[in-house]
Design an enzyme around this catalytic site. Structure first.
Site, PDB file in Angstrom:
ATOM      1  N   CYS A  13     -18.754  29.568 -62.522  1.00  0.00           N
ATOM      2  CA  CYS A  13     -18.010  30.815 -62.603  1.00  0.00           C
ATOM      3  C   CYS A  13     -18.570  31.992 -61.820  1.00  0.00           C
ATOM      4  CB  CYS A  13     -17.848  31.191 -64.063  1.00  0.00           C
ATOM      5  SG  CYS A  13     -19.358  30.965 -65.031  1.00  0.00           S
ATOM      6  N   HIS A  23     -17.746  39.133 -64.567  1.00  0.00           N
ATOM      7  CA  HIS A  23     -18.747  38.070 -64.398  1.00  0.00           C
ATOM      8  C   HIS A  23     -19.700  38.242 -63.231  1.00  0.00           C
ATOM      9  CE1 HIS A  23     -19.069  33.828 -66.288  1.00  0.00           C
ATOM     10  NE2 HIS A  23     -19.670  34.765 -66.973  1.00  0.00           N
TER      11      HIS A  23
END
Lengths: 517, 517
Positions: free
Chosen positions: B74, B137
């Site tokens: 991710c 993120h």
């Protein structure tokens, strides 16, 4: 000059005749591929997206992602399509070995029994003219050939086109024109063993198109059973598609078949009969994964041909009938190649035989109204019920890939896949049965534990379907037990004509066939 | 009554303004899914065909079956999308352990360096208003947050929404509104841990639609980076789609995201800006196969998230721009999420930075003319180049799934899949490298033997690309080495307002992060 004018007038008259005599009964085309897998079509996720015509057919028709062949191997699957019955009923299985696959190689003595009532026979009685183009595979001895079982025309072969063929131990396979051979593979009908070049798919296309044209002119409804085998090892393709695929030779063959499907649909439109012609595209079993990069793709499913995992029996399937089937539909009706028997009879207004169990159901309301009915799928391997699907659940009573000795020789039905207690080389009987949910787990990887509420709720329903199925099961006489080199295609009808030659059969030595898995 | 009439007149004026001030620069929407796999879309062969809006988007636009995320995990993948650069350059990797995956959990100290030039920053300078909706993120410490890196608006969270969260050892993740937290997951923003029920996707949809509407009224070009995370474990879905999928909870989440995509495209059409808006749909990495039936599907590809096999990095990808991208195209251009950086800058008429290597290329000519250029794909895992794709060939310099100790604890990156010498639990360096042809063998099952003509022809070309790549490689400062419980989201900006609460951080104890695989 005068003659030209006459010719034009005649053409007009013919066209008028066609339009006046359009048949009330719909025409049928069943396109049955050979060893093509669920995942080989762009619309089913083949990454190279090389099937524009099939994808268009799906966009114009109805896609069936939950469609099954009746059996994971060729001959039994094909016998079931034409009889609407499981191989265990129509005799296309062996009792020589428990739960082993069998088919109709050249040495097989059996074939489709006369007692079976074929789709072709019933449609013929109802006024249809029937033609098979391509592989038959329901027995090659004279009594088993297509023209003895309801087909009026045939162009193709009774067996697979693989070798080795030396005309001493093994004759080349004959290619028939109707009731007589027209030549043999690798002799009059060329497949280049090195390059795979062959015009067979184009010939099969031409045969199909001409039949459609002729029947349209005659104004007689037709059933075309179009069964090319270019995707069965050894793969073949014509110059036009040679080395054009991103997928290698297998992809070349798929591209040519996709082209041919497009041409056939185009023919229907050109003849203006597409609204009176029901077309169904599917395959006889899953991709032959053991052939490695010569094999097709079963998408996300487990294993392949000759197994009862989804990869062995889940098939690409598309129904097409402009004006009757609304465009762009997806149906999750659980379907079977055996349903083609029942559906075509229904659409033709012909009664389904009532003197015997028929495993197919009519998909008419699915096709027209996208209705879905729950029905079980029974996955047999040879003489054994291996697995059952009901709704989205599938239970494995047995698991089996192939014997470890064969596997150790390099024959792998599940290359790159291994699931403990599932892809077993021993025949494992599971009691309690293994249960999978094919929606959450299409790859049959995560069995539902037998102490769960879900398992305890679902399994009794499946068990009930199994009990019901077994209660009425009367196995047919097995056709695939006995073999004999004397019955090979040494001297097929017509071998004494043209360039053909009749070969001398060896003495008859019937024996139990050996089925390795 | 009079007031009503005035209101109508005003509305008309606004509409006229919009139509006069339509921006010249195109709007951009990047829809980035979380852990969604290549095989999760109907158009990529998901058997349940539950993504009608995405399938329609593909039919109206361009499908990319050969599209890659920059990294199989991710945070590095997301950092690469926004910087156009591989993680090894932008610092989103670790040197703590060789070739191990790393990301930005709450204890991470690092984040996106100021020295990186983000897509949002460059578009902002060019007059765009940028909003991120969903997961960021790229670091959760104040200096790393979106509004410090070119975004003007934000609704969403800096980290993943998984637990356990007890506010003692681990605070719940904050959900930000722009520069300040608005609440926390499981507190003000509910995800029911048992049922998975949550309105988050609907909130993200609403945020996206309102931003589009506002920007259209303002007449200012926009960049919407829409990154919902409902398909990341723990899966969540709203009442509307709860238990509606044939695939279980994962499918419910996909159905809701598909719905949301459809709503966003519908909004563009309603606002009549679809011909001035480039939309791209993709995912951050492959399906998280280790999550078993809670994971998505990577179709026919090998393994999943956190690996450099195709299942880890091959992504669903669709480009949509009516009037500019012709409908119904499939492009086999090998693409990358990093190309979004370069492509959006190109389309906006903004110069790509020239003071540093950029790994993305502009896909403009692919989108408009379906042009295809050959370009390599470099598959990194942590600090090591693991594999390279060039044309249809992929070579593995290393193979690695996860350490056997972790695998023995039940963490399986390749469930149901096993390929000898390929899905290795040790880090194996292959010399000569393994070579696969992804067209014939999308599942990376059958390596091409190193003594073959094909191997000897292809490998030098790939080796040349590798040499070129390495020659210019200057790794960035690794951002994912150091961890500290003190940096967790104890007291995010805004924690002293509304219902929010500031928690007390423990004393700082920086240490090397532990990355298990």
């Amino acid at each position: 000059m005068d003659r030209c004018i006459v010719a034009v007038v005649t053409l007009c008259m013919v066209l008028v005749m066609v339009s006046c005599h359009r048949p009330q009964k719909p025409n049928f085309i069943v396109m049955l591929m050979d060893d093509m897998g669920w995942g080989d079509l762009g619309v089913f996720g083949e990454p190279n997206k090389e099937t524009p015509n099939l994808d268009k057919m799906a966009a114009e028709g109805m896609l069936f992602p939950d469609f099954y062949s009746a059996n994971p191997i060729c001959s039994p699957s094909r016998a079931s399509l034409l009889t609407g019955r499981l191989p265990i009923r129509n005799g296309f299985y062996t009792t020589n070995t428990h739960a082993h696959d069998s088919y109709t190689p050249q040495i097989i003595m059996g074939g489709i029994p006369d007692s079976e009532i074929l789709l072709s026979e019933l449609l013929g009685e109802a006024g249809y003219r029937n033609k098979i183009v391509g592989k038959w595979h329901l027995g090659h001895r004279p009594q088993y050939l297509p023209l003895k079982h309801g087909f009026h025309e045939w162009f193709g072969a009774p067996n697979c086109h693989f070798g080795p063929y030396d005309d001493i131990n093994t004759p080349n396979i004959p290619v028939y024109r109707d009731a007589e051979m027209s030549g043999r593979y690798y002799e009059q009908f060329i497949i280049d063993k090195n390059t795979g070049l062959s015009n067979l798919t184009l010939m099969y296309l031409d045969e199909g198109v001409k039949f459609i044209q002729n029947q349209t002119l005659r104004g007689q409804p037709f059933f075309l059973y179009w069964t090319p085998d270019a995707t069965h090892d050894p793969l073949y393709v014509s110059e036009k598609f040679y080395q054009t695929s991103r997928r290698g030779r297998y992809g070349d063959a798929v591209r040519e078949l996709d082209y041919a499907v497009g041409e056939i649909l185009k023919t229907l439109k050109l003849l203006d009969i597409e609204k009176n012609t029901f077309v169904f595209f599917t395959s006889d079993n899953g991709a032959a994964t053991y052939a490695k990069t010569s094999a097709g793709s079963n998408g996300p499913f487990l294993c392949g041909k000759q197994t009862t995992f989804e990869g062995g029996v889940r098939e690409p399937a598309i129904a097409w009938w402009p004006g009757t089937i609304p465009a762009g539909q997806v149906s999750h009706q659980v379907g079977s190649t055996m349903d083609l028997y029942t559906t075509l009879l229904d659409l033709a207004g012909v009664k389904v035989p009532t003197d015997r169990p028929i495993d197919g159901i009519s998909l008419r309301s699915t096709l027209v109204n996208n209705a879905v009915v729950q029905r079980p799928v029974f996955y047999y391997r040879g003489n054994e019920l291996i697995a059952v699907r009901l709704g989205q659940y599938k239970t494995h009573l047995w698991t089996f890939t192939n014997p470890i000795e064969e596997f150790n020789r390099g024959v792998d039905f599940c290359p790159g896949q291994y699931i403990q207690n599932v892809t077993t080389h021993d025949q494992i009987h599971h009691d309690p049965p293994l249960l999978f949910h094919l929606g959450r787990d299409p790859g049959e990887k995560y069995f539902i534990k037998s102490h769960t509420e879900e398992y305890m709720k679902v399994l009794p329903m499946i068990q009930k379907a199994i009990d019901e199925h077994r209660k009425h099961m009367v196995p047919g006489e097995p056709q695939l037990n006995m073999c004999d080199r004397a019955v090979m295609n040494w001297a097929p009808p017509g071998c004494d004509k043209g360039d053909n030659k009749c070969l001398t059969a060896p003495p008859s030595k019937p024996h139990l066939c050996s089925w390795p898995h």
